[in-house]
Design an enzyme around this catalytic site. Structure first.
Site, PDB file in Angstrom:
ATOM      1  N   GLU A   3       9.988 -37.714 -36.203  1.00  0.00           N
ATOM      2  CA  GLU A   3       9.802 -39.177 -36.256  1.00  0.00           C
ATOM      3  C   GLU A   3      10.723 -39.793 -35.205  1.00  0.00           C
ATOM      4  OE1 GLU A   3       8.184 -41.593 -38.000  1.00  0.00           O
ATOM      5  OE2 GLU A   3       7.091 -40.468 -39.532  1.00  0.00           O
ATOM      6  N   HIS A   8       5.629 -38.315 -34.638  1.00  0.00           N
ATOM      7  CA  HIS A   8       5.352 -39.633 -35.215  1.00  0.00           C
ATOM      8  C   HIS A   8       6.461 -40.583 -34.773  1.00  0.00           C
ATOM      9  CE1 HIS A   8       2.153 -38.552 -38.194  1.00  0.00           C
ATOM     10  NE2 HIS A   8       2.659 -37.345 -37.978  1.00  0.00           N
ATOM     11  N   GLU A  64       1.058 -45.266 -32.965  1.00  0.00           N
ATOM     12  CA  GLU A  64       2.290 -44.624 -32.508  1.00  0.00           C
ATOM     13  C   GLU A  64       2.095 -44.060 -31.095  1.00  0.00           C
ATOM     14  OE1 GLU A  64       2.977 -41.922 -35.779  1.00  0.00           O
ATOM     15  OE2 GLU A  64       3.121 -43.583 -37.187  1.00  0.00           O
ATOM     16  N   HIS A 112      -1.523 -40.810 -35.358  1.00  0.00           N
ATOM     17  CA  HIS A 112      -1.572 -42.213 -35.788  1.00  0.00           C
ATOM     18  C   HIS A 112      -1.697 -43.098 -34.548  1.00  0.00           C
ATOM     19  CE1 HIS A 112       0.501 -41.150 -39.824  1.00  0.00           C
ATOM     20  NE2 HIS A 112      -0.791 -41.285 -39.986  1.00  0.00           N
TER      21      HIS A 112
HETATM   22 ZN    ZN Z   1       2.833 -41.487 -38.044  1.00  0.00          ZN
END
Ligand code: ZN
Length: 229
Positions: free
Chosen positions: A205, A152, A48, A45
């Protein structure tokens, strides 16, 4: 034995190219010296960038390729260059994997943790419609890792079906809890694709903290964790 701060301005581990992005940017990976058991992926992403920052800072501790761990610092270089979650074509790559639950409906994300999930992105015209996901699936199939760590941010949790020993050690390093589900559907995600292909996928995350703090709080202990794989 780790490189010193003076040596850590550059990456010493040798890299190879596993494909090109839609805009023609090289997709780099850092192969393991022997059979790859763990693949660590950051930057799928483009919003990020802290995942790429932390993985790069950690990779710079090593003098050479690790025996069993391979790295992808940025799976979505076009999104990173544009600062968008999706790739140059506006596709959320983490909804473009060929899974049984892939869905052609646009996917919702949110602009901040406090925002409603109302920001729409395409999952692609079909599974594997994007150059970046085609290349990623192909390199994963070639390397055949038993475990993937997918980085992430900033939800501050470790999302994977089982709380293994690896998960417990990551909880300690990042001071974040394990969850068996992220709490919403993620059709076409890398995590689901891994499950359907009998591969462990741990979604890390990262918490919402500044880049500087990533280095201070995590880089050394993450480097130890990685080198003990
Ligand atoms: Zn992500």
């Amino acid at each position: 034995m780790f490189r010193t701060n003076a040596e850590r301005g550059t990456i010493a581990v040798k890299k190879e190219v596993y494909g090109v992005s839609e805009s023609g940017a090289p997709l780099y990976y850092f192969p393991s010296a022997k059979k790859c058991s763990h693949l660590i992926i950051a930057g799928i992403h483009g919003e990020e960038p802290e995942t790429t920052f932390l993985l790069s800072r950690t990779l710079r501790f090593f003098y050479d390729s690790l025996d069993h761990v391979a790295f992808i610092l940025c799976a979505n270089p076009d999104g990173m260059a544009l600062g968008t979650r999706g790739n140059q074509r506006g596709v959320d790559l983490n909804r473009n994997f060929p899974t049984s639950n892939w869905n052609k409906e646009d996917v919702y994300s949110r602009l901040t943790l406090e925002s409603p999930r109302e920001t729409l992105l395409s999952p692609g015209n079909e599974p594997l419609s994007e150059k970046e996901t085609i290349a990623l699936v192909s390199i994963i199939k070639e390397l055949q890792p038993s475990s993937i760590l997918s980085m992430h941010s900033p939800m501050a949790c470790i999302d994977t079906p089982f709380r293994t020993k690896d998960v417990v050690s990551l909880e300690k390093i990042f001071q974040i809890p394990w969850v068996s589900s992220i709490g919403y559907e993620t059709p076409g995600s890398l995590g689901t694709w891994c499950i359907e292909n009998n591969m462990e996928c741990i979604t890390l995350e990262l918490p919402r903290i500044a880049l500087e703090a990533m280095e201070t709080n995590y880089a050394v202990s993450f480097a130890h964790w990685i080198s003990s794989r």
